[in-house]
Write a protein that holds these residues in place. Structure first.
Motif, PDB file in Angstrom:
ATOM      1  N   CYS A  22     -10.793  -1.844  -3.477  1.00  0.00           N
ATOM      2  CA  CYS A  22     -10.463  -1.219  -2.841  1.00  0.00           C
ATOM      3  C   CYS A  22     -10.006  -0.527  -2.526  1.00  0.00           C
ATOM      4  N   SER A  23      -9.739   0.042  -3.207  1.00  0.00           N
ATOM      5  CA  SER A  23      -9.002   2.262  -3.163  1.00  0.00           C
ATOM      6  C   SER A  23     -10.947   2.675  -3.865  1.00  0.00           C
ATOM      7  N   GLU A  24     -11.123   1.768  -4.241  1.00  0.00           N
ATOM      8  CA  GLU A  24     -12.572   2.565  -5.159  1.00  0.00           C
ATOM      9  C   GLU A  24     -12.339   3.547  -5.555  1.00  0.00           C
TER      10      GLU A  24
ATOM     11  N   ASN B 173      -9.770  -3.697   4.100  1.00  0.00           N
ATOM     12  CA  ASN B 173      -9.866  -2.909   5.794  1.00  0.00           C
ATOM     13  C   ASN B 173      -8.494  -1.954   5.809  1.00  0.00           C
ATOM     14  N   ARG B 174      -7.752  -2.380   5.334  1.00  0.00           N
ATOM     15  CA  ARG B 174      -6.154  -1.619   5.473  1.00  0.00           C
ATOM     16  C   ARG B 174      -5.843  -0.710   4.577  1.00  0.00           C
ATOM     17  N   ILE B 175      -6.394  -1.618   3.132  1.00  0.00           N
ATOM     18  CA  ILE B 175      -5.899  -0.793   2.176  1.00  0.00           C
ATOM     19  C   ILE B 175      -7.749   0.160   1.679  1.00  0.00           C
ATOM     20  N   ARG B 176      -8.140   0.502   2.482  1.00  0.00           N
ATOM     21  CA  ARG B 176      -9.708   1.074   2.222  1.00  0.00           C
ATOM     22  C   ARG B 176      -9.010   2.510   3.325  1.00  0.00           C
ATOM     23  N   GLU B 177      -8.974   2.201   4.231  1.00  0.00           N
ATOM     24  CA  GLU B 177      -8.116   3.190   5.370  1.00  0.00           C
ATOM     25  C   GLU B 177      -7.433   4.187   4.589  1.00  0.00           C
ATOM     26  N   LEU B 178      -6.198   3.132   4.038  1.00  0.00           N
ATOM     27  CA  LEU B 178      -4.836   3.774   3.637  1.00  0.00           C
ATOM     28  C   LEU B 178      -5.591   4.763   2.492  1.00  0.00           C
ATOM     29  N   ALA B 179      -6.583   4.205   1.335  1.00  0.00           N
ATOM     30  CA  ALA B 179      -6.855   4.781  -0.332  1.00  0.00           C
ATOM     31  C   ALA B 179      -6.964   6.611  -0.097  1.00  0.00           C
ATOM     32  N   ASP B 180      -8.063   6.024   1.535  1.00  0.00           N
ATOM     33  CA  ASP B 180      -8.402   8.090   2.165  1.00  0.00           C
ATOM     34  C   ASP B 180      -7.540   7.996   2.041  1.00  0.00           C
ATOM     35  N   ARG B 181      -6.192   8.517   2.402  1.00  0.00           N
ATOM     36  CA  ARG B 181      -4.866   9.406   2.493  1.00  0.00           C
ATOM     37  C   ARG B 181      -3.597   9.570   2.179  1.00  0.00           C
ATOM     38  N   ILE B 182      -3.942   8.195   0.919  1.00  0.00           N
ATOM     39  CA  ILE B 182      -1.995   8.511   0.589  1.00  0.00           C
ATOM     40  C   ILE B 182      -2.817   9.248  -0.752  1.00  0.00           C
ATOM     41  N   GLU B 183      -1.854   9.379  -1.712  1.00  0.00           N
ATOM     42  CA  GLU B 183      -2.093   9.104  -3.421  1.00  0.00           C
ATOM     43  C   GLU B 183      -2.026   8.332  -3.421  1.00  0.00           C
ATOM     44  N   ALA B 184      -1.032   7.709  -3.736  1.00  0.00           N
ATOM     45  CA  ALA B 184      -1.415   6.023  -5.100  1.00  0.00           C
ATOM     46  C   ALA B 184      -0.814   5.137  -3.723  1.00  0.00           C
ATOM     47  N   PHE B 185      -1.390   3.812  -4.371  1.00  0.00           N
ATOM     48  CA  PHE B 185      -0.444   2.663  -4.451  1.00  0.00           C
ATOM     49  C   PHE B 185       0.355   1.876  -5.860  1.00  0.00           C
ATOM     50  N   VAL B 186       1.548   1.531  -5.676  1.00  0.00           N
ATOM     51  CA  VAL B 186       2.503   0.844  -6.364  1.00  0.00           C
ATOM     52  C   VAL B 186       2.821  -0.565  -6.277  1.00  0.00           C
ATOM     53  N   VAL B 187       2.000  -1.251  -6.895  1.00  0.00           N
ATOM     54  CA  VAL B 187       1.480  -3.082  -6.614  1.00  0.00           C
ATOM     55  C   VAL B 187       2.757  -3.778  -7.828  1.00  0.00           C
TER      56      VAL B 187
ATOM     57  N   ILE C 183      -5.120 -12.360   9.000  1.00  0.00           N
ATOM     58  CA  ILE C 183      -4.159 -11.472   8.183  1.00  0.00           C
ATOM     59  C   ILE C 183      -3.298 -10.821   9.001  1.00  0.00           C
ATOM     60  N   ILE C 184      -1.384 -11.208   8.554  1.00  0.00           N
ATOM     61  CA  ILE C 184      -0.656 -10.346   8.933  1.00  0.00           C
ATOM     62  C   ILE C 184      -0.121 -10.035   7.704  1.00  0.00           C
ATOM     63  N   LEU C 185      -0.016  -8.321   8.219  1.00  0.00           N
ATOM     64  CA  LEU C 185       0.726  -7.762   6.710  1.00  0.00           C
ATOM     65  C   LEU C 185       2.288  -7.377   7.911  1.00  0.00           C
ATOM     66  N   GLU C 186       3.301  -6.825   6.384  1.00  0.00           N
ATOM     67  CA  GLU C 186       4.474  -6.289   7.720  1.00  0.00           C
ATOM     68  C   GLU C 186       4.265  -4.452   7.138  1.00  0.00           C
ATOM     69  N   GLU C 187       4.548  -3.663   7.950  1.00  0.00           N
ATOM     70  CA  GLU C 187       3.598  -2.189   7.164  1.00  0.00           C
ATOM     71  C   GLU C 187       5.616  -1.704   7.406  1.00  0.00           C
ATOM     72  N   ASP C 188       6.134  -0.696   6.949  1.00  0.00           N
ATOM     73  CA  ASP C 188       7.200   0.229   7.214  1.00  0.00           C
ATOM     74  C   ASP C 188       6.859   1.720   6.349  1.00  0.00           C
ATOM     75  N   ASP C 189       6.668   2.562   7.306  1.00  0.00           N
ATOM     76  CA  ASP C 189       6.337   3.904   7.309  1.00  0.00           C
ATOM     77  C   ASP C 189       5.736   4.200   6.444  1.00  0.00           C
ATOM     78  N   VAL C 190       4.392   3.689   6.939  1.00  0.00           N
ATOM     79  CA  VAL C 190       2.964   3.325   5.728  1.00  0.00           C
ATOM     80  C   VAL C 190       2.257   4.358   6.454  1.00  0.00           C
ATOM     81  N   ASP C 191       2.345   4.843   7.545  1.00  0.00           N
ATOM     82  CA  ASP C 191       1.287   5.567   8.074  1.00  0.00           C
ATOM     83  C   ASP C 191       1.954   7.549   7.739  1.00  0.00           C
ATOM     84  N   GLY C 192       3.401   8.079   7.762  1.00  0.00           N
ATOM     85  CA  GLY C 192       3.640   8.825   7.207  1.00  0.00           C
ATOM     86  C   GLY C 192       4.171   9.366   5.616  1.00  0.00           C
ATOM     87  N   ALA C 193       3.302   7.823   5.075  1.00  0.00           N
ATOM     88  CA  ALA C 193       3.288   8.072   3.317  1.00  0.00           C
ATOM     89  C   ALA C 193       2.004   8.683   2.010  1.00  0.00           C
ATOM     90  N   ASP C 194       2.891   9.079   1.448  1.00  0.00           N
ATOM     91  CA  ASP C 194       2.165   9.855   0.143  1.00  0.00           C
ATOM     92  C   ASP C 194       1.688   8.119  -0.983  1.00  0.00           C
TER      93      ASP C 194
END
Lengths: 307, 385
Positions: free
Chosen positions: B353-355, B324-338, B272-283
């Motif tokens: 994955c965000s269950e 796994n990455r979506i699960r991790e993020l789902a635990d701490r962000i408010e929303a995904f916009v796809v 898996i290759i992902l490109e992330e931009d400011d994901v860690d501090g995001a809501d």
């Protein structure tokens, strides 16, 4: 019921079930080319596919085909199982697609001898489009088409080769379409060598197969074969041997035969023999000649897979 | 190993995505292409037809996509790196041979320059509606690898990656382009051949008689051979044992399919290759791929200008899905916009994955046009309020 016990590399003992009779016989030369650990095969008693395989293996031996460079490609169906019993590089592909698989195999390594061994439904119905174009392009592959007049693996349904008026499981009152005249069809498409034999004509079949190995380009051998289980019993040939007798009686090998006369109709003669033997450049040759001509030194010929 | 110097078109180019894909395939060592014309992918094979006679490749225009998709398996077993190229309707015809390549563990690459569907749909306009089809389109359970480029440069880079992954995992790999990426022209840098890493085929060292196509394991992936090497291999699409022999029992089937799936799933982190931009501090995290990710970036920027804390997660690898990455993020962000050009094919994966732990919204269309960035911004603003 008999069972076979291999005693050494050249002899085998055949012991009848009651243990009273022991015979010693020379090993069938075909065995070397078979995956004996996959025997018994799935074909029914009286089936003609095994007979064709016997002729094929003997042709390989007589023609001294380099076994390590031999690939046999099959589609799906009873005849599609041939590749899996041959102890060579064997490819059992998808339904109707043996020819385009073989095309990729041959073009990517022109040193291989590529045989497509499959059935009438597989090659001429679902795979008909590929048959047209591989013959047209003159891809250097050897096609053996076992024609038992029906789809046998799935229970005896009508095929493009089912003679008009005969019974099939999906034509319970008789099939009312014209049967495809395979030799005529592939001649029009451009095959360089075309023959038809029945499984009664094993020597002639073997000879044709030998000739086809020596032949460059797209060759097509139709093998008319009995299917007592699913064609014969619905059409007055209860045993394999009954259909073989019919082949013997109605087969005609005439001088100057033409493929247009090779249509198969019930109760009429089955035209057999070699129909076509001609020269045409293969796809690869034609491509190479053309590119050399138009590109000159810029042409970089394909030298096979290099990875 | 390194790419072939004679073939690689090293330099800085102004090139469309279809051409870059062709150059990527050549750099990756692809020397067999079978294809059938279909808009908007045709430019790839047109350039292949032009380039191959000068670099020792075989291009054949087959009679249909069914033939193209199995010819590459044949060529692969002869030892060639092989590819076919198509778009939606042709891709639909290829499904059976995805399964065949999965079952026989045949390395090969399928390129799909996606257009709007269903059916003939929008031949000249973009879509991303084949994402699920490449994952599930062939019958049976299986795993594949799919990459989604968002620029001509990535069409070059990821085509090489597709070939490398196909060899490493003996699996069909998909380059899921779209009409926009295929037809847009941008700067494409093709490095010197000695800077391009190529995965060679992993051939067995076992002797003829010992080897069969599925018994010489490197982890969960068997080493292979090619036709004509004297191994007398039996390759079949039937359920088979490790000799390659047909064995139609539930147990053999379980063992085989289980390994085919696990060889990909267990290596998901490597693939898996992902490109992330400011994901860690995001809501809010915007998830997108392919051309949609280009406009999504603009929507994200608009939202940031309004003070929203928005991150961007781009799926370079679409399959296997980065669960796994979506699960991790789902635990701490408010929303995904796809953001995608279909009716939520990846959005549902994100939901799965965000269950329910994070809200999931989609910016979806039916293909035919890329999203206006304002639409993306509005959806982000909507979920944030």
């Amino acid at each position: 019921m008999t069972e076979s016990v291999v005693t050494d590399h050249t002899k085998q003992e055949t012991i009848s079930a009651d243990q009273n009779r022991v015979e010693l016989c020379e090993k069938n030369p075909a065995e070397d080319f078979l995956r004996m650990d996959r025997i018994p095969h799935i074909w029914c008693p009286g089936c003609g596919i095994g007979t064709s395989v016997n002729a094929f293996v003997r042709a390989l031996i007589e023609a001294k085909v380099d076994r390590s460079k031999l690939c046999v490609v099959s589609g799906i169906g009873c005849s599609g199982r041939v590749s899996g019993y041959l102890n060579v590089d064997a490819f059992h592909t998808t339904h109707g697609r043996a020819i385009p698989f073989a095309t990729g195999l041959k073009l990517a390594n022109p040193e291989l001898t590529v045989v497509v061994y499959s059935g009438d439904g597989d090659l001429s119905a679902i795979g008909g489009n590929h048959l047209v174009h591989a013959a047209r392009r003159n891809i250097d592959i050897k096609v053996v088409c076992v024609n038992n007049f029906i789809y046998s693996m799935t229970g005896g349904q009508a095929a493009p080769t089912t003679p008009m008026g005969t019974i099939a499981s999906t034509a319970p009152y008789g099939f009312c379409e014209y049967a495809l005249n395979l030799p005529h069809f592939v001649e029009a498409c451009g095959a360089t060598y075309i023959a038809r034999w029945t499984t009664f004509h094993v020597r002639q079949l073997q000879k044709s197969m030998q000739e086809s190995f020596a032949k460059k380009g797209f060759t097509f051998i139709e093998v008319i074969a009995p299917c007592p289980t699913l064609y014969g019993r619905r059409n007055q040939y209860r045993q394999g041997v009954d259909e073989m007798k019919m082949f013997k009686e109605v087969s005609r090998r005439e001088k100057d035969i033409e493929t247009r006369d090779a249509e198969i109709k019930p109760g009429e003669k089955i035209v057999i023999g070699k129909f076509v033997d001609r020269e045409r450049e293969t796809w690869l040759e034609s491509m190479q000649h053309h590119y050399k001509e138009v590109l000159g030194d810029a042409y970089y010929p394909y030298t096979g897979a290099m990875i | 190993m390194k790419a072939d110097e004679k073939a690689v078109n090293t330099g800085i180019h102004f090139m469309d995505g279809d051409s870059a894909c062709c150059e990527g395939a050549i750099a990756a060592g692809c020397r067999f292409v079978a294809g059938y014309p279909i808009t908007p992918s045709t430019e790839v094979v047109e350039l292949i037809a032009q380039r191959f006679p000068k670099i020792g490749g075989i291009f054949i225009q087959m009679e249909d996509e069914i033939a193209s998709s199995i010819a590459i398996s044949g060529a692969s077993w002869a030892g060639a790196k092989a590819m076919t190229v198509t778009s939606g309707p042709g891709f639909s015809l290829m499904m059976e041979h995805i399964g065949y390549a999965v079952m026989t563990e045949t390395p090969c690459v399928f390129v799909n320059v996606q257009r709007g569907g269903p059916s003939t749909g929008l031949p000249t306009l973009p879509g991303q509606q084949d994402i699920m089809q490449c994952r599930w389109g062939s019958h049976g359970d299986y795993e594949v690898i799919a990459l989604s480029p968002n620029s001509p440069q990535e069409c070059f880079d990821l085509t090489i990656q597709c070939f490398n992954l196909a060899e490493k995992y003996r699996v069909p790999v998909f380059l899921m382009m779209d009409e926009c990426v295929g037809h847009m022209s941008e700067r494409v840098v093709i490095p010197p051949a000695d800077e391009i890493e190529i995965e060679p085929r992993h051939y067995t060292e076992q002797a003829p008689g010992e080897f069969s196509p599925y018994n010489d394991m490197e982890g969960l992936v068997p080493r292979t051979t090619k036709a004509g090497d004297g191994h007398n291999i039996l390759v079949t699409g039937l359920t088979h044992d490790d000799r390659g022999y047909p064995d139609m029992s539930a147990n053999t089937h379980q063992v085989l399919v289980d390994r085919l799936i696990k060889k990909i799933r267990h290596s998901a982190d490597d693939i898996i290759i992902l490109e992330e931009d400011d994901v860690d501090g995001a809501d809010i995290v915007v998830v997108s791929y392919g051309i949609s990710s280009r406009v999504a970036t603009r929507g994200v920027r608009m939202a940031r200008e309004k003070g929203l804390r928005v991150g961007m997660l781009r799926l370079v690898t679409v399959w296997p899905f980065p669960e796994n990455r979506i699960r991790e993020l789902a635990d701490r962000i408010e929303a995904f916009v796809v953001v995608e050009m279909n009716q939520g094919q990846i959005m549902r994966e994100v939901q799965r994955c965000s269950e329910g732990r994070a809200q999931v919204a989609g910016v979806l269309n039916y293909g035919g046009a890329i999203h206006p960035p304002e639409e993306i911004y509005q959806t982000i603003a909507g979920v944030s309020s």
